[in-house]
Design a protein around this motif. Structure first.
Motif, PDB file in Angstrom:
ATOM      1  N   GLY A 122      76.576   8.352 -11.240  1.00  0.00           N
ATOM      2  CA  GLY A 122      76.361   9.112 -12.364  1.00  0.00           C
ATOM      3  C   GLY A 122      75.476   9.804 -12.500  1.00  0.00           C
ATOM      4  N   HIS A 123      75.164  11.001 -11.616  1.00  0.00           N
ATOM      5  CA  HIS A 123      74.488  11.774 -11.369  1.00  0.00           C
ATOM      6  C   HIS A 123      74.543  13.611 -12.244  1.00  0.00           C
ATOM      7  CE1 HIS A 123      77.766  12.951  -8.033  1.00  0.00           C
ATOM      8  NE2 HIS A 123      77.047  14.103  -8.780  1.00  0.00           N
ATOM      9  N   SER A 124      75.564  13.324 -13.031  1.00  0.00           N
ATOM     10  CA  SER A 124      75.679  14.668 -14.126  1.00  0.00           C
ATOM     11  C   SER A 124      74.245  14.614 -14.487  1.00  0.00           C
ATOM     12  CB  SER A 124      76.870  14.345 -14.868  1.00  0.00           C
ATOM     13  OG  SER A 124      76.680  12.828 -15.705  1.00  0.00           O
ATOM     14  N   ALA A 125      73.530  13.049 -14.916  1.00  0.00           N
ATOM     15  CA  ALA A 125      72.374  12.980 -15.959  1.00  0.00           C
ATOM     16  C   ALA A 125      71.040  14.217 -14.806  1.00  0.00           C
ATOM     17  CB  ALA A 125      72.248  12.333 -16.596  1.00  0.00           C
ATOM     18  N   ILE A 126      71.059  13.661 -14.002  1.00  0.00           N
ATOM     19  CA  ILE A 126      70.709  14.912 -13.230  1.00  0.00           C
ATOM     20  C   ILE A 126      70.252  16.520 -12.558  1.00  0.00           C
ATOM     21  CG2 ILE A 126      69.675  14.970 -11.039  1.00  0.00           C
ATOM     22  CD1 ILE A 126      70.317  12.033 -10.166  1.00  0.00           C
ATOM     23  N   VAL A 127      72.250  16.313 -12.589  1.00  0.00           N
ATOM     24  CA  VAL A 127      72.394  17.963 -13.115  1.00  0.00           C
ATOM     25  C   VAL A 127      71.916  18.988 -14.114  1.00  0.00           C
ATOM     26  CG1 VAL A 127      73.808  17.930 -10.605  1.00  0.00           C
ATOM     27  CG2 VAL A 127      74.377  17.632 -13.082  1.00  0.00           C
ATOM     28  N   ARG A 128      72.180  17.504 -15.163  1.00  0.00           N
ATOM     29  CA  ARG A 128      71.737  18.746 -16.892  1.00  0.00           C
ATOM     30  C   ARG A 128      70.429  18.761 -16.460  1.00  0.00           C
ATOM     31  NH1 ARG A 128      76.383  14.904 -18.141  1.00  0.00           N
ATOM     32  NH2 ARG A 128      78.291  16.031 -19.401  1.00  0.00           N
ATOM     33  N   ALA A 129      69.971  17.628 -16.618  1.00  0.00           N
ATOM     34  CA  ALA A 129      68.572  17.544 -15.946  1.00  0.00           C
ATOM     35  C   ALA A 129      67.143  19.181 -15.823  1.00  0.00           C
ATOM     36  CB  ALA A 129      67.491  16.150 -16.536  1.00  0.00           C
ATOM     37  N   MET A 130      67.940  18.915 -14.592  1.00  0.00           N
ATOM     38  CA  MET A 130      68.583  19.951 -13.904  1.00  0.00           C
ATOM     39  C   MET A 130      68.181  21.124 -14.012  1.00  0.00           C
ATOM     40  SD  MET A 130      69.224  20.884  -9.994  1.00  0.00           S
ATOM     41  CE  MET A 130      71.269  21.130 -10.178  1.00  0.00           C
ATOM     42  N   LEU A 131      69.327  21.838 -15.763  1.00  0.00           N
ATOM     43  CA  LEU A 131      69.416  23.411 -16.033  1.00  0.00           C
ATOM     44  C   LEU A 131      68.404  22.832 -17.145  1.00  0.00           C
ATOM     45  CD1 LEU A 131      73.374  23.222 -15.468  1.00  0.00           C
ATOM     46  CD2 LEU A 131      72.029  24.468 -14.072  1.00  0.00           C
ATOM     47  N   ALA A 132      68.297  21.779 -17.798  1.00  0.00           N
ATOM     48  CA  ALA A 132      67.828  21.914 -18.611  1.00  0.00           C
ATOM     49  C   ALA A 132      66.421  21.780 -18.899  1.00  0.00           C
ATOM     50  CB  ALA A 132      67.408  20.508 -19.685  1.00  0.00           C
ATOM     51  N   ASP A 133      65.602  21.988 -17.211  1.00  0.00           N
ATOM     52  CA  ASP A 133      64.162  22.218 -17.578  1.00  0.00           C
ATOM     53  C   ASP A 133      63.639  23.073 -16.576  1.00  0.00           C
ATOM     54  OD1 ASP A 133      63.598  19.020 -15.361  1.00  0.00           O
ATOM     55  OD2 ASP A 133      64.271  20.737 -14.942  1.00  0.00           O
ATOM     56  N   ARG A 134      65.062  23.723 -15.754  1.00  0.00           N
ATOM     57  CA  ARG A 134      64.253  25.051 -14.959  1.00  0.00           C
ATOM     58  C   ARG A 134      64.666  26.624 -15.705  1.00  0.00           C
ATOM     59  NH1 ARG A 134      64.463  24.011  -8.543  1.00  0.00           N
ATOM     60  NH2 ARG A 134      63.426  22.195  -9.159  1.00  0.00           N
ATOM     61  N   LEU A 135      65.497  25.843 -17.048  1.00  0.00           N
ATOM     62  CA  LEU A 135      65.919  27.101 -17.509  1.00  0.00           C
ATOM     63  C   LEU A 135      65.295  27.029 -19.558  1.00  0.00           C
ATOM     64  CD1 LEU A 135      70.237  27.217 -15.948  1.00  0.00           C
ATOM     65  CD2 LEU A 135      67.832  28.477 -15.532  1.00  0.00           C
ATOM     66  N   GLN A 136      65.963  28.371 -19.454  1.00  0.00           N
ATOM     67  CA  GLN A 136      65.591  28.293 -21.298  1.00  0.00           C
ATOM     68  C   GLN A 136      66.135  29.537 -22.456  1.00  0.00           C
ATOM     69  OE1 GLN A 136      62.908  26.592 -22.414  1.00  0.00           O
ATOM     70  NE2 GLN A 136      62.274  26.019 -20.145  1.00  0.00           N
ATOM     71  N   GLY A 137      66.210  29.027 -23.672  1.00  0.00           N
ATOM     72  CA  GLY A 137      67.060  29.750 -25.229  1.00  0.00           C
ATOM     73  C   GLY A 137      68.526  29.974 -24.183  1.00  0.00           C
TER      74      GLY A 137
END
Length: 403
Positions: free
Chosen positions: A121-136
């Motif tokens: 269930g770590h897909s939530a972790i990798v999505r969050a990793m992208l969501a809070d390190r990248l913008q726009g």
């Protein structure tokens, strides 16, 4: 860390996650429907179709528990340590699955699939990793590319099963375990180590900050409702179209894998372009896409092989665009206030819950007719499309505007 390396790491982990989850899909239907009676396929004298449905259900139960808390735990303890633990643990789960098949042990198979799901269930972790390190726009594109990698896993898993099962029933699972260990090694190399901050214990975080706590908020509760209905249709399709192919077309594992290649290939290619900006309000756009998905799923209810094959292939295009629209919209609208890990965890948890519900429904409905499960899924997805249309137009009373 450079953005390209961050995105590549996330996409590889997403690919390996869904590869492992989808690996048994073309293996189990022929095994339980056409396989010789033994302690695995006729455990306790139960109907093989019932055992098949339970085997489908147990992995999503683990996924449900894992995704409900892993995203929030990664908000607290960091993405790197959580990804390392889950990747290695899921690899061990695949090894146990192979042992269960070799020993023809149905209870061990259930335990192994549950444990694998819990840690995949770590897909939530990798999505969050992208969501809070990248913008726009880059974040939208990266989330879309991650979705493409997740979709590609649904292609690679069945394809791996179809073309390696001739060497032995356990070989696909050993290969998946090795790939996850390589993924863990990449995480250790690519993600920087961060000092552990003081704070509450992992048990407190899991108990108090799990994804379902977000349901106290009206907007996220509404999103959960429509997303659950939509993903019930999607998981009914994923779980039971291979069984439909066995019953209607008498397909074997390799033939199912080839059909899956066409569907997931289109879905993966679509995801590469699904993150582009649009002037259409996101919920209204998602509503039209969900309606197309419902039509594709419902086509299998006709019971005609070629009509169903067209529906299977067509499914991937609107589904890929739907995921890109809803995930980017949820990250923009809710991630800043509630934590990207928790919000992405809620989306992933919803998918897992839908897996469990439709596997349970299928355990009963397939005893009558497999088409009933697929038609039920199509109806639920169509309902979700209608609710999203109402939300996008501001017609859902008591809710803030979707825009």
């Amino acid at each position: 860390m450079k953005n390209a390396l961050l995105i590549a790491t996330a996409c590889l982990l997403g690919l390996l996650s869904t590869t492992g989850a989808s690996l048994p899909y073309p293996i189990l239907p022929p095994l339980f429907v056409n396989g010789a009676p033994d302690s695995l396929t006729h455990f306790l004298g139960l109907p093989p179709k019932l055992l098949f449905a339970l085997a489908l259900m147990v992995n999503p139960i683990g996924l449900l528990l894992g995704t409900a808390v892993l995203g929030s735990l990664s908000d607290r303890y960091g993405r790197r340590p959580l990804l390392l633990v889950t990747a290695v643990g899921a690899a061990i789960g695949h090894v146990l699955t192979a042992w269960a098949l070799a020993s023809r042990s149905y209870p061990l198979f259930l335990v192994a699939r549950f444990g694998t799901g819990l840690l995949e269930g770590h897909s939530a972790i990798v999505r969050a990793m992208l969501a809070d390190r990248l913008q726009g726009p880059l974040r939208n594109h990266a989330l879309s590319w991650l979705n493409g990698a997740l979709h590609l896993g649904w292609l690679v898993g069945p394809l791996l099963a179809g073309f390696t099962i001739a060497w032995g029933l356990t070989i696909p699972f050993y290969i998946a375990a090795g790939a996850l260990l390589l993924g863990a090694a990449l995480v250790g190399f690519a993600l920087e180590r961060k000092p552990r901050a003081a704070g509450p214990s992992w048990w407190s975080v899991a108990r108090e900050r799990h994804a379902f706590n977000l349901l106290r908020h009206d907007g996220l509760r509404a999103l959960f409702g429509v997303q659950l209905a939509y993903t019930c249709g999607v998981t009914a399709f994923y779980e039971f179209y291979p069984l439909w192919l066995v019953e209607v077309g008498h397909y074997d594992t390799r033939a199912i894998a080839l059909v899956n290649v066409g569907m997931c290939g289109l879905m993966t290619c679509s995801a590469l372009f699904a993150g582009r900006a649009s002037r259409t309000e996101p919920m209204r756009r998602a509503a039209w896409l969900a309606a197309c998905v419902a039509l594709a799923i419902g086509s299998l209810g006709v019971g005609h092989l070629w009509v169903g094959l067209v529906g299977i292939m067509a499914f991937g295009l609107p589904h890929a665009f739907y995921n890109a629209v809803v995930q980017a919209w949820a990250a923009d609208r809710f991630g800043g206030g509630h934590g990207q890990g928790a919000v992405m965890g809620l989306l992933s948890t919803t998918f897992c819950l839908a897996n469990i519900l439709m596997a349970a429904a299928g355990a009963v409905l397939t005893l009558v007719d497999t088409r009933l499960v697929l038609l039920t899924g199509a109806i639920l997805t169509a309902w979700a499309a209608n609710r999203m249309r109402a939300w996008g137009s501001g017609a859902m009373a008591g809710l803030p505007p979707a825009a």
